[in-house]
Design an enzyme around this catalytic site. Structure first.
Site, PDB file in Angstrom:
ATOM      1  CG  PHE A   1      29.776 -13.357  33.480  1.00 52.71           C
ATOM      2  CD1 PHE A   1      30.055 -14.335  34.767  1.00 52.71           C
ATOM      3  CD2 PHE A   1      28.886 -11.553  33.521  1.00 52.71           C
ATOM      4  CE1 PHE A   1      30.263 -12.992  35.871  1.00 52.71           C
ATOM      5  CE2 PHE A   1      28.965 -11.010  34.592  1.00 52.71           C
ATOM      6  CZ  PHE A   1      30.206 -12.107  36.253  1.00 52.71           C
TER       7      PHE A   1
ATOM      8  CB  VAL B   1      28.534 -12.343  25.865  1.00 51.50           C
ATOM      9  CG1 VAL B   1      28.457 -13.599  25.984  1.00 51.50           C
ATOM     10  CG2 VAL B   1      26.865 -11.104  26.399  1.00 51.50           C
ATOM     11  CE  LYS B   2      36.714 -16.509  28.435  1.00 45.44           C
ATOM     12  NZ  LYS B   2      37.352 -17.140  30.245  1.00 45.44           N
ATOM     13  CG  LEU B   3      29.740 -16.335  22.941  1.00 46.13           C
ATOM     14  CD1 LEU B   3      29.113 -14.937  22.097  1.00 46.13           C
ATOM     15  CD2 LEU B   3      28.673 -17.192  22.084  1.00 46.13           C
TER      16      LEU B   3
END
Length: 249
Positions: free
Chosen positions: A67, A93-95
């Site tokens: 996400f 966690v997608k950054l």
């Protein structure tokens, strides 16, 4: 020898945000995870992000789900990342690699990863970005680096050297895996597998072709195409006046 689905060593992730589709794809045990992004969330009509995400984690609790944060301010992105990480043990966690002002996120990623947050660093297109991403993630929590091979190809940029180098660097970094991203066709899965890539993420329409790998020869496909042309010509009611010429002429 033709490669079949069971021959693949690469992990297959579905790229999309439609819950019904994700749950359907999860019925296939050869699907190892799922990736989403704000563009896909918009397409799926998601408005309550947390409610959607928690529902999805409940529906698919046993496989990777990425996400993405959506802020453009680094401290807020970090804060969003910590919230997203709390949604489930299987959540990454997608950054993005940078903000819209070209501010790099490597130090933010380093801090989150060292704190145990699983990261998927995305929008990677260059060798320099790969090297800095892996350096920032080295020694931290399990992490992924998403290299957009397909989009490079869209602009006529050769992606194979970048992918090979990225995979080699990640193979020397135990906690980091490379995701082959922006996949365009089924053969990309074979390419990625043959290069030793850890993961490939692809739209469901591409992955649904995987069970057919290795099931037809070129001659089989030729006959299929000819039959399809003939059937479509008949169903369309195509006619051509031969002007009295013999059909065999």
């Amino acid at each position: 020898m033709a490669i079949k689905l069971d021959d693949l060593k690469i992990k297959l992730f579905t790229d999309g945000a439609d819950k019904t589709q994700i749950v359907e794809m999860a019925k296939n045990r050869w699907i190892a995870g799922f990736t989403t992004n704000p563009s896909l969330l918009k397409k799926a009509g998601v408005s309550d992000y947390e409610a959607y995400a928690r529902d999805l984690v409940t529906a698919v609790p046993d496989r990777h789900i990425s996400f993405e944060v959506f802020s453009d301010d680094i401290p807020e992105m970090v804060a969003q990342g910590r919230v997203i990480a709390s949604w489930g043990q299987n959540v990454y966690v997608k950054l993005p690699v940078m903000t819209t002002r070209k501010e790099p996120l490597y130090e933010a990623v380093r801090a989150l990863s060292s704190d145990g947050v699983k990261i998927n660093l995305t929008a990677i297109f260059t060798a320099e970005q790969v090297a800095k991403a892996i350096d920032a993630l080295r020694g931290g929590a399990p992490a992924c680096v998403s290299v957009f091979a397909g989009r490079l190809a869209d602009f006529g940029i050769e992606y194979a050297p970048l992918m090979r180098d990225s995979i080699a660097q990640a193979r020397a970094t135990p906690n980091v895996a490379i995701i082959w991203a922006s996949t365009r066709e089924a053969y990309n899965v074979i390419e990625a597998d043959q290069m030793g890539c850890h993961i490939i993420t692809a739209p469901a329409d591409v992955l649904k072709k995987m069970p057919a790998l290795g099931t037809k020869t070129g001659e089989d496909l030729s006959l299929d195409a000819v039959k399809a042309f003939r059937e479509d010509a008949l169903s369309a009611g195509l006619r051509l006046d031969l002007g009295g010429r013999a059909a065999a002429e």
